[in-house]
Enzyme design. Structure first.
Site, PDB file in Angstrom:
ATOM      1  N   GLU A   1      40.806  29.840  47.127  1.00 17.58           N
ATOM      2  CA  GLU A   1      41.814  30.862  47.366  1.00 17.58           C
ATOM      3  C   GLU A   1      41.197  31.969  48.215  1.00 17.58           C
ATOM      4  O   GLU A   1      40.078  32.380  47.966  1.00 17.58           O
ATOM      5  CB  GLU A   1      42.232  31.427  45.994  1.00 17.58           C
ATOM      6  CG  GLU A   1      43.252  32.507  46.061  1.00 17.58           C
ATOM      7  CD  GLU A   1      44.478  32.058  46.806  1.00 17.58           C
ATOM      8  OE1 GLU A   1      45.074  31.042  46.417  1.00 17.58           O
ATOM      9  OE2 GLU A   1      44.843  32.727  47.788  1.00 17.58           O
TER      10      GLU A   1
ATOM     11  N   ASN B   1      34.662  48.804  59.130  1.00 18.18           N
ATOM     12  CA  ASN B   1      34.777  50.209  58.733  1.00 18.18           C
ATOM     13  C   ASN B   1      33.535  50.605  57.950  1.00 18.18           C
ATOM     14  O   ASN B   1      33.314  50.136  56.844  1.00 18.18           O
ATOM     15  CB  ASN B   1      36.016  50.426  57.860  1.00 18.18           C
ATOM     16  CG  ASN B   1      37.283  50.002  58.570  1.00 18.18           C
ATOM     17  OD1 ASN B   1      37.413  50.199  59.784  1.00 18.18           O
ATOM     18  ND2 ASN B   1      38.197  49.389  57.846  1.00 18.18           N
TER      19      ASN B   1
ATOM     20  N   LEU C   1      42.952  34.973  48.942  1.00 13.72           N
ATOM     21  CA  LEU C   1      43.795  36.181  48.907  1.00 13.72           C
ATOM     22  C   LEU C   1      42.982  37.448  48.692  1.00 13.72           C
ATOM     23  O   LEU C   1      41.920  37.435  48.074  1.00 13.72           O
ATOM     24  CB  LEU C   1      44.886  36.057  47.842  1.00 13.72           C
ATOM     25  CG  LEU C   1      44.512  36.026  46.364  1.00 13.72           C
ATOM     26  CD1 LEU C   1      44.236  37.405  45.802  1.00 13.72           C
ATOM     27  CD2 LEU C   1      45.658  35.398  45.583  1.00 13.72           C
TER      28      LEU C   1
ATOM     29  N   LYS D   1      39.001  49.466  45.970  1.00 13.83           N
ATOM     30  CA  LYS D   1      39.666  49.582  47.261  1.00 13.83           C
ATOM     31  C   LYS D   1      41.072  50.111  47.019  1.00 13.83           C
ATOM     32  O   LYS D   1      41.553  50.068  45.875  1.00 13.83           O
ATOM     33  CB  LYS D   1      39.703  48.243  47.982  1.00 13.83           C
ATOM     34  CG  LYS D   1      40.584  47.194  47.314  1.00 13.83           C
ATOM     35  CD  LYS D   1      40.431  45.873  48.018  1.00 13.83           C
ATOM     36  CE  LYS D   1      41.708  45.349  48.564  1.00 13.83           C
ATOM     37  NZ  LYS D   1      41.596  44.020  49.145  1.00 13.83           N
TER      38      LYS D   1
ATOM     39  N   CYS E   1      34.691  40.232  43.696  1.00 16.31           N
ATOM     40  CA  CYS E   1      34.410  39.042  44.506  1.00 16.31           C
ATOM     41  C   CYS E   1      33.173  39.177  45.384  1.00 16.31           C
ATOM     42  O   CYS E   1      32.164  38.527  45.122  1.00 16.31           O
ATOM     43  CB  CYS E   1      35.631  38.707  45.357  1.00 16.31           C
ATOM     44  SG  CYS E   1      37.098  38.444  44.359  1.00 16.31           S
TER      45      CYS E   1
ATOM     46  N   GLY F   1      32.788  46.493  47.175  1.00 19.17           N
ATOM     47  CA  GLY F   1      32.680  46.320  45.731  1.00 19.17           C
ATOM     48  C   GLY F   1      33.720  45.297  45.319  1.00 19.17           C
ATOM     49  O   GLY F   1      34.116  44.449  46.112  1.00 19.17           O
TER      50      GLY F   1
ATOM     51  N   ASP G   1      47.314  31.742  29.496  1.00 21.14           N
ATOM     52  CA  ASP G   1      46.155  32.606  29.255  1.00 21.14           C
ATOM     53  C   ASP G   1      45.871  32.596  27.768  1.00 21.14           C
ATOM     54  O   ASP G   1      46.784  32.410  26.955  1.00 21.14           O
ATOM     55  CB  ASP G   1      46.425  34.038  29.750  1.00 21.14           C
ATOM     56  CG  ASP G   1      45.108  34.780  30.005  1.00 21.14           C
ATOM     57  OD1 ASP G   1      44.669  34.815  31.170  1.00 21.14           O
ATOM     58  OD2 ASP G   1      44.506  35.294  29.041  1.00 21.14           O
TER      59      ASP G   1
HETATM   60  C1  UGA Z   1      37.801  39.469  49.132  1.00 17.36           C
HETATM   61  C2  UGA Z   1      38.077  38.675  50.418  1.00 17.36           C
HETATM   62  O1  UGA Z   1      38.443  39.573  51.464  1.00 17.36           O
HETATM   63  C3  UGA Z   1      39.201  37.669  50.179  1.00 17.36           C
HETATM   64  O2  UGA Z   1      39.422  36.902  51.346  1.00 17.36           O
HETATM   65  C4  UGA Z   1      38.801  36.762  49.013  1.00 17.36           C
HETATM   66  O3  UGA Z   1      39.815  35.828  48.720  1.00 17.36           O
HETATM   67  C5  UGA Z   1      38.548  37.620  47.788  1.00 17.36           C
HETATM   68  O4  UGA Z   1      37.504  38.567  48.064  1.00 17.36           O
HETATM   69  C6  UGA Z   1      38.153  36.715  46.670  1.00 17.36           C
HETATM   70  O5  UGA Z   1      37.059  36.160  46.714  1.00 17.36           O
HETATM   71  O6  UGA Z   1      38.960  36.476  45.774  1.00 17.36           O
HETATM   72  P1  UGA Z   1      38.967  41.560  47.943  1.00 17.36           P
HETATM   73  O7  UGA Z   1      37.833  41.497  46.964  1.00 17.36           O
HETATM   74  O8  UGA Z   1      40.360  41.715  47.449  1.00 17.36           O
HETATM   75  O9  UGA Z   1      38.964  40.224  48.837  1.00 17.36           O
HETATM   76  O10 UGA Z   1      38.654  42.800  48.859  1.00 17.36           O
HETATM   77  P2  UGA Z   1      38.355  43.070  50.411  1.00 17.36           P
HETATM   78  O11 UGA Z   1      39.583  43.483  51.092  1.00 17.36           O
HETATM   79  O12 UGA Z   1      37.590  41.945  50.983  1.00 17.36           O
HETATM   80  O13 UGA Z   1      37.400  44.333  50.300  1.00 17.36           O
HETATM   81  C7  UGA Z   1      36.131  44.215  49.657  1.00 17.36           C
HETATM   82  C8  UGA Z   1      35.406  45.511  49.695  1.00 17.36           C
HETATM   83  O14 UGA Z   1      34.910  45.766  51.004  1.00 17.36           O
HETATM   84  C9  UGA Z   1      36.184  46.751  49.299  1.00 17.36           C
HETATM   85  O15 UGA Z   1      35.383  47.512  48.419  1.00 17.36           O
HETATM   86  C10 UGA Z   1      36.410  47.465  50.606  1.00 17.36           C
HETATM   87  O16 UGA Z   1      36.521  48.856  50.428  1.00 17.36           O
HETATM   88  C11 UGA Z   1      35.167  47.095  51.380  1.00 17.36           C
HETATM   89  N1  UGA Z   1      35.314  47.151  52.844  1.00 17.36           N
HETATM   90  C12 UGA Z   1      36.202  46.337  53.470  1.00 17.36           C
HETATM   91  C13 UGA Z   1      34.522  48.010  53.582  1.00 17.36           C
HETATM   92  O17 UGA Z   1      33.695  48.755  53.047  1.00 17.36           O
HETATM   93  N2  UGA Z   1      34.662  48.024  54.947  1.00 17.36           N
HETATM   94  C14 UGA Z   1      35.538  47.231  55.584  1.00 17.36           C
HETATM   95  O18 UGA Z   1      35.594  47.289  56.835  1.00 17.36           O
HETATM   96  C15 UGA Z   1      36.327  46.366  54.838  1.00 17.36           C
END
Ligand code: UGA
Length: 437
Positions: A154, A255, A156, A327, A264, A261, A32
């Site tokens: 990726e 949900n 994750l 989250k 990503c 937010g 980094d």
């Molecule tokens: C997301 C994707 O899920 C990953 O697969 C991907 O690798 C990642 O982006 C990335 O591009 O690096 P992440 O940003 O960690 O992962 O978060 P998520 O678990 O996808 O949640 C995203 C948002 O959606 C959160 O704000 C969460 O609160 C919201 N969410 C999720 C909802 O409002 N309702 C749901 O049912 C699920």
């Protein structure tokens, strides 16, 4: 086969990838340009909140398999494989992705590449980036055509980053040569039986954009249903539950609430639209504009509910905000719906007190004008309304009786549909939620 590899960029993705690669036996240098970050990482201190990652980091450092540096020269000399894990945020003043960090990393790394090696992109990028970077590497690296490139997106999730990296549901390899495929199969072999999909560059790049767009669309779909439920006096939580039994639909990512937010989903759907436009395929993705708009409307609607509960105006009211991270199980506040709502409420003249189990430091830095507390009970003291905006388990488990002792008025907005309305109402709370009566 044990490889000597580097992981360039030590953010959520890079640190996780570096520590996990060391965990499965490879020799890894993480890089980094932030000296302080590198110093902290080398002393076993994790600069982010991610379950199980600090343990892995320390184990990697102790085994000698992992170390961090700021030196591109050291990285170029050491690695037979170089993973690119740079951020690609939204460009200021536009929808497109800003790939300047990625370009800068390639420009810094390439001049030191004087023997055959493989550069592997993991960042989320506009389709076409891999082809462009492959040419740039060939032009800038002394080893020229012996520098191979692959794209290996990726998937994750923050909060589950270690698990998702060590037990991925699939591995996508965008390659131009058999050699790149062989090397990457060997790299990931210790992960056991995982479906591996081998594609060309553009398909690999698009898989990631398509996956995140689908997830965002699923969330906005149920949130659109929530809007209709609000108008019709129906209950979106029961509706989603009923949908979930159809396994063609499935219950995950259904949900309803404050919406998505993070670093990503929001920027990825916008970058995807921008890139499709450039390619002349913009019409195919116009629905993502609606996905984005539905998502943003949920934030405004949450503020409306808070205002309604306190009698029509937030001016001079005391508002408790539970949650700052985008989250639970994360300290990431990038495009956090919770912080957005907190700021909007403050702008309407309310006194806001925010509490989050992990994201307080980041929130304070980004939004210094908001008030902060060090526990839910402290944040709730004297409140006219409590807004639950990030569904940390600690908030789901709150006792409506105990929290009721702290507040001035028992008003709650459940922005994530995680509380039991009956229990809260029984304890004398006026309970409001998105998509429910
Ligand atoms: C997301 C994707 O899920 C990953 O697969 C991907 O690798 C990642 O982006 C990335 O591009 O690096 P992440 O940003 O960690 O992962 O978060 P998520 O678990 O996808 O949640 C995203 C948002 O959606 C959160 O704000 C969460 O609160 C919201 N969410 C999720 C909802 O409002 N309702 C749901 O049912 C699920």
């Amino acid at each position: 086969m044990r490889y000597r590899m580097t992981v360039i960029g030590s953010g959520y993705l890079g640190i996780t990838h570096a520590a996990c690669m060391a965990e499965i036996g490879h020799q890894v240098i993480g890089l980094d340009i932030d000296e302080d970050r590198v110093r902290r990482l080398n002393s076993g201190e994790l600069p982010i909140h991610e379950q199980g990652l600090e343990e892995l980091l320390r184990r990697g450092l102790a085994s000698g398999n992992l170390r961090f540096t700021t030196s591109y020269q050291e990285a170029a000399e050491f690695g037979d494989i170089h993973f690119l894990c740079l951020g690609t945020p939204q460009r200021k003043g536009g929808y497109a992705a800003d790939v300047s960090q990625l370009d800068a990393a390639v420009d810094s790394l390439a001049p030191g590449l004087n023997r055959p090696c493989l550069v592997v992109g993991k960042s989320t990028v506009p389709v076409g980036t891999a082809e462009r970077l492959a040419a740039r590497l060939r032009a800038l690296a002394p080893a020229g055509v012996d520098v191979d490139l692959a794209w290996n997106p990726e998937f994750l999730r923050e909060g589950f980053a270690v698990k998702d990296t060590l037990h991925p549901d699939r591995v996508v390899l965008g390659v131009a040569t058999e050699r790149a495929e062989t090397v990457l199969r060997e790299v990931y072999e210790p992960l056991g039986a995982v479906p591996v999909l081998v594609t060309d560059f553009p398909t690999a790049e698009l898989v990631k954009s398509a996956a995140n767009s689908f997830l965002a669309t699923k969330i906005s779909y149920i949130n659109a249903m929530a809007e209709v439920c609000e108008a019709a006096g129906a209950d979106v939580v029961r509706l989603a539950e009923a949908l979930s039994y159809d396994d063609r639909i499935g219950g995950r990512f259904l949900n309803a609430g404050l919406g998505f937010g993070g670093g990503c989903l929001p920027k990825d759907i916008r970058a995807f639209m921008a890139r499709a436009d450039e390619l002349g395929a913009g019409q195919a993705l116009t629905f993502l504009r609606e996905v984005d708009a539905i998502n943003t409307r949920r934030r405004a609607r949450t503020v409306d509910l808070a205002r309604e509960l306190v009698g029509g105006s937030l001016t001079g009211r005391t508002v408790t905000v539970l949650g700052a991270a985008f989250k639970p199980d994360s300290d990431d506040i990038r495009d956090s719906p919770a912080l957005d709502v907190a700021v909007a409420v403050e702008q309407e003249g309310a006194r806001v007190s925010v509490y989050d189990p992990a994201a307080l430091d980041n929130a304070r830095k980004a939004r210094p004008s908001l008030g902060y507390a060090t526990s839910a009970a402290e944040a709730a003291r004297g409140a006219d309304v409590v807004l639950l905006l990030t569904e940390w388990q600690e908030f789901v488990d709150l006792s409506p009786e105990e929290l009721g002792e702290a507040v001035a008025v028992r008003n709650v907005v459940d922005g994530r549909n995680v509380l039991d309305p009956a229990a809260w109402r029984a304890a004398g709370w006026r309970y409001r939620a998105l998509g429910r009566r």
